[in-house]
Every structure is written in C-alpha cells, then in structure tokens.
Design a protein around this motif. Structure first.
Motif, PDB file in Angstrom:
ATOM      1  N   VAL A 151      51.381  49.955  81.535  1.00  9.80           N
ATOM      2  CA  VAL A 151      52.237  48.840  81.946  1.00  9.80           C
ATOM      3  C   VAL A 151      51.803  47.568  81.228  1.00  9.80           C
ATOM      4  O   VAL A 151      52.637  46.822  80.700  1.00  9.80           O
ATOM      5  CB  VAL A 151      52.182  48.639  83.482  1.00  9.80           C
ATOM      6  N   SER A 152      50.508  47.325  81.170  1.00  9.43           N
ATOM      7  CA  SER A 152      49.986  46.127  80.529  1.00  9.43           C
ATOM      8  C   SER A 152      50.335  46.089  79.039  1.00  9.43           C
ATOM      9  O   SER A 152      50.769  45.061  78.518  1.00  9.43           O
ATOM     10  CB  SER A 152      48.469  46.058  80.724  1.00  9.43           C
ATOM     11  N   LEU A 153      50.148  47.201  78.361  1.00  9.47           N
ATOM     12  CA  LEU A 153      50.435  47.252  76.937  1.00  9.47           C
ATOM     13  C   LEU A 153      51.917  47.003  76.649  1.00  9.47           C
ATOM     14  O   LEU A 153      52.276  46.253  75.745  1.00  9.47           O
ATOM     15  CB  LEU A 153      50.009  48.596  76.349  1.00  9.47           C
ATOM     16  N   PHE A 154      52.791  47.623  77.426  1.00 11.60           N
ATOM     17  CA  PHE A 154      54.218  47.421  77.220  1.00 11.60           C
ATOM     18  C   PHE A 154      54.594  45.980  77.524  1.00 11.60           C
ATOM     19  O   PHE A 154      55.384  45.376  76.797  1.00 11.60           O
ATOM     20  CB  PHE A 154      55.052  48.378  78.087  1.00 11.60           C
TER      21      PHE A 154
ATOM     22  N   ALA B  23      54.835  42.289  85.503  1.00 10.63           N
ATOM     23  CA  ALA B  23      53.714  41.511  86.042  1.00 10.63           C
ATOM     24  C   ALA B  23      53.603  41.726  87.550  1.00 10.63           C
ATOM     25  O   ALA B  23      52.492  41.884  88.076  1.00 10.63           O
ATOM     26  CB  ALA B  23      53.896  40.035  85.726  1.00 10.63           C
ATOM     27  N   ASP B  24      54.732  41.743  88.240  1.00 17.30           N
ATOM     28  CA  ASP B  24      54.722  42.020  89.683  1.00 17.30           C
ATOM     29  C   ASP B  24      54.184  43.421  89.965  1.00 17.30           C
ATOM     30  O   ASP B  24      53.405  43.626  90.896  1.00 17.30           O
ATOM     31  CB  ASP B  24      56.126  41.887  90.276  1.00 17.30           C
ATOM     32  N   LEU B  25      54.608  44.376  89.158  1.00 16.59           N
ATOM     33  CA  LEU B  25      54.136  45.747  89.319  1.00 16.59           C
ATOM     34  C   LEU B  25      52.624  45.821  89.118  1.00 16.59           C
ATOM     35  O   LEU B  25      51.917  46.478  89.887  1.00 16.59           O
ATOM     36  CB  LEU B  25      54.853  46.669  88.333  1.00 16.59           C
ATOM     37  N   MET B  26      52.122  45.124  88.112  1.00 13.83           N
ATOM     38  CA  MET B  26      50.683  45.122  87.855  1.00 13.83           C
ATOM     39  C   MET B  26      49.914  44.497  89.015  1.00 13.83           C
ATOM     40  O   MET B  26      48.844  44.977  89.385  1.00 13.83           O
ATOM     41  CB  MET B  26      50.386  44.388  86.548  1.00 13.83           C
ATOM     42  N   THR B  27      50.462  43.452  89.602  1.00 17.66           N
ATOM     43  CA  THR B  27      49.826  42.824  90.756  1.00 17.66           C
ATOM     44  C   THR B  27      49.736  43.813  91.913  1.00 17.66           C
ATOM     45  O   THR B  27      48.696  43.932  92.560  1.00 17.66           O
ATOM     46  CB  THR B  27      50.597  41.561  91.184  1.00 17.66           C
ATOM     47  N   ASP B  28      50.820  44.535  92.153  1.00 12.75           N
ATOM     48  CA  ASP B  28      50.813  45.558  93.204  1.00 12.75           C
ATOM     49  C   ASP B  28      49.777  46.640  92.900  1.00 12.75           C
ATOM     50  O   ASP B  28      49.059  47.103  93.792  1.00 12.75           O
ATOM     51  CB  ASP B  28      52.186  46.212  93.349  1.00 12.75           C
ATOM     52  N   MET B  29      49.704  47.022  91.643  1.00 15.73           N
ATOM     53  CA  MET B  29      48.777  48.084  91.258  1.00 15.73           C
ATOM     54  C   MET B  29      47.321  47.640  91.381  1.00 15.73           C
ATOM     55  O   MET B  29      46.455  48.460  91.666  1.00 15.73           O
ATOM     56  CB  MET B  29      49.057  48.532  89.831  1.00 15.73           C
ATOM     57  N   GLU B  30      47.056  46.363  91.167  1.00 13.24           N
ATOM     58  CA  GLU B  30      45.683  45.867  91.300  1.00 13.24           C
ATOM     59  C   GLU B  30      45.162  46.105  92.716  1.00 13.24           C
ATOM     60  O   GLU B  30      44.010  46.473  92.908  1.00 13.24           O
ATOM     61  CB  GLU B  30      45.606  44.394  90.932  1.00 13.24           C
ATOM     62  N   GLY B  31      46.013  45.905  93.704  1.00  7.68           N
ATOM     63  CA  GLY B  31      45.631  46.208  95.081  1.00  7.68           C
ATOM     64  C   GLY B  31      45.347  47.678  95.254  1.00  7.68           C
ATOM     65  O   GLY B  31      44.393  48.070  95.926  1.00  7.68           O
ATOM     66  N   GLN B  32      46.139  48.508  94.620  1.00  5.76           N
ATOM     67  CA  GLN B  32      45.954  49.952  94.686  1.00  5.76           C
ATOM     68  C   GLN B  32      44.633  50.356  94.036  1.00  5.76           C
ATOM     69  O   GLN B  32      43.918  51.208  94.543  1.00  5.76           O
ATOM     70  CB  GLN B  32      47.121  50.661  93.996  1.00  5.76           C
ATOM     71  N   LEU B  33      44.297  49.729  92.920  1.00  6.29           N
ATOM     72  CA  LEU B  33      43.043  50.041  92.235  1.00  6.29           C
ATOM     73  C   LEU B  33      41.847  49.748  93.131  1.00  6.29           C
ATOM     74  O   LEU B  33      40.880  50.488  93.152  1.00  6.29           O
ATOM     75  CB  LEU B  33      42.914  49.224  90.945  1.00  6.29           C
ATOM     76  N   ARG B  34      41.922  48.671  93.889  1.00  9.51           N
ATOM     77  CA  ARG B  34      40.819  48.320  94.786  1.00  9.51           C
ATOM     78  C   ARG B  34      40.734  49.270  95.968  1.00  9.51           C
ATOM     79  O   ARG B  34      39.663  49.485  96.520  1.00  9.51           O
ATOM     80  CB  ARG B  34      40.988  46.889  95.292  1.00  9.51           C
ATOM     81  N   ASN B  35      41.859  49.845  96.366  1.00 11.92           N
ATOM     82  CA  ASN B  35      41.899  50.666  97.573  1.00 11.92           C
ATOM     83  C   ASN B  35      41.717  52.156  97.319  1.00 11.92           C
ATOM     84  O   ASN B  35      41.491  52.914  98.252  1.00 11.92           O
ATOM     85  CB  ASN B  35      43.223  50.450  98.312  1.00 11.92           C
ATOM     86  N   GLU B  36      41.836  52.591  96.068  1.00 17.56           N
ATOM     87  CA  GLU B  36      41.699  54.017  95.776  1.00 17.56           C
ATOM     88  C   GLU B  36      40.249  54.454  95.949  1.00 17.56           C
ATOM     89  O   GLU B  36      39.324  53.761  95.566  1.00 17.56           O
ATOM     90  CB  GLU B  36      42.154  54.339  94.355  1.00 17.56           C
ATOM     91  N   ILE B  37      40.068  55.639  96.504  1.00 16.04           N
ATOM     92  CA  ILE B  37      38.723  56.140  96.770  1.00 16.04           C
ATOM     93  C   ILE B  37      38.290  57.150  95.718  1.00 16.04           C
ATOM     94  O   ILE B  37      37.186  57.067  95.191  1.00 16.04           O
ATOM     95  CB  ILE B  37      38.649  56.781  98.179  1.00 16.04           C
ATOM     96  N   GLY B  38      39.122  58.103  95.378  1.00 18.11           N
ATOM     97  CA  GLY B  38      38.719  59.183  94.477  1.00 18.11           C
ATOM     98  C   GLY B  38      38.593  58.741  93.030  1.00 18.11           C
ATOM     99  O   GLY B  38      39.443  58.032  92.514  1.00 18.11           O
TER     100      GLY B  38
ATOM    101  N   THR C  12      53.069  58.191  91.709  1.00 13.73           N
ATOM    102  CA  THR C  12      54.381  58.659  91.245  1.00 13.73           C
ATOM    103  C   THR C  12      55.424  57.560  91.384  1.00 13.73           C
ATOM    104  O   THR C  12      56.246  57.355  90.485  1.00 13.73           O
ATOM    105  CB  THR C  12      54.806  59.905  92.043  1.00 13.73           C
ATOM    106  N   LYS C  13      55.381  56.843  92.486  1.00 16.35           N
ATOM    107  CA  LYS C  13      56.349  55.759  92.697  1.00 16.35           C
ATOM    108  C   LYS C  13      56.093  54.590  91.746  1.00 16.35           C
ATOM    109  O   LYS C  13      57.032  53.971  91.252  1.00 16.35           O
ATOM    110  CB  LYS C  13      56.314  55.290  94.148  1.00 16.35           C
ATOM    111  N   TYR C  14      54.816  54.283  91.491  1.00 21.98           N
ATOM    112  CA  TYR C  14      54.512  53.236  90.514  1.00 21.98           C
ATOM    113  C   TYR C  14      55.060  53.617  89.143  1.00 21.98           C
ATOM    114  O   TYR C  14      55.646  52.799  88.442  1.00 21.98           O
ATOM    115  CB  TYR C  14      53.002  53.007  90.390  1.00 21.98           C
ATOM    116  N   ASN C  15      54.852  54.851  88.753  1.00 28.60           N
ATOM    117  CA  ASN C  15      55.332  55.315  87.459  1.00 28.60           C
ATOM    118  C   ASN C  15      56.856  55.265  87.395  1.00 28.60           C
ATOM    119  O   ASN C  15      57.425  54.847  86.383  1.00 28.60           O
ATOM    120  CB  ASN C  15      54.815  56.724  87.163  1.00 28.60           C
ATOM    121  N   ALA C  16      57.516  55.679  88.461  1.00 28.17           N
ATOM    122  CA  ALA C  16      58.981  55.636  88.503  1.00 28.17           C
ATOM    123  C   ALA C  16      59.485  54.199  88.406  1.00 28.17           C
ATOM    124  O   ALA C  16      60.472  53.923  87.701  1.00 28.17           O
ATOM    125  CB  ALA C  16      59.485  56.291  89.782  1.00 28.17           C
TER     126      ALA C  16
END
Length: 64
Positions: A57-60, A28-43, A4-8
């Motif tokens: 984010v990437s497309l925009f 680009a900074d947001l995507m870098t932060d999200m890459e860490g999240q992608l590696r850490n998500e379990i579900g 939710t915070k990433y989307n906001a």
C-alpha cells in the motif's frame, strides 16, 4: 479488520475510477487503520503478512 478485508479494500481503491489525489488520501487512511492492526497482531507469521500488505500500500501510494 481482517487481512483479507484490508487487501480487498486496497484493490478496490487502486482499481477505482477516482483521481490519484483521492486514491492517495484513501490509501493513507487505509495505512492508518493498518498501523493499529500491526500493533494489535500477536502471531509472528501474521505480522509478516500484514507488514507485506502495508508495504505494498505504501509503495503504491508513493507512486501517485
């Protein structure tokens, strides 16, 4: 950071009154932060949501 915070943060960046270059850098900074999240998500379900936002984010960012 939660999805939710990433989307906001994404919405704030694209709606902000800054130059396209600054938007691209912030996205680009947001995507870098999200890459860490992608590696850490379990579900699996959660990963799909994070992946979808990452793609949005990437497309925009590519449009700038």
């Amino acid at each position: 950071m939660s999805l939710t915070k990433y989307n906001a943060k994404y919405e704030y960046i694209i709606r902000s009154n800054i130059s396209d270059r600054q938007k691209a850098l912030k996205l680009a900074d947001l995507m870098t932060d999200m890459e860490g999240q992608l590696r850490n998500e379990i579900g699996e379900h959660r990963n799909k949501e994070v992946n979808a936002l990452y793609k949005k984010v990437s497309l925009f960012s590519n449009l700038l």
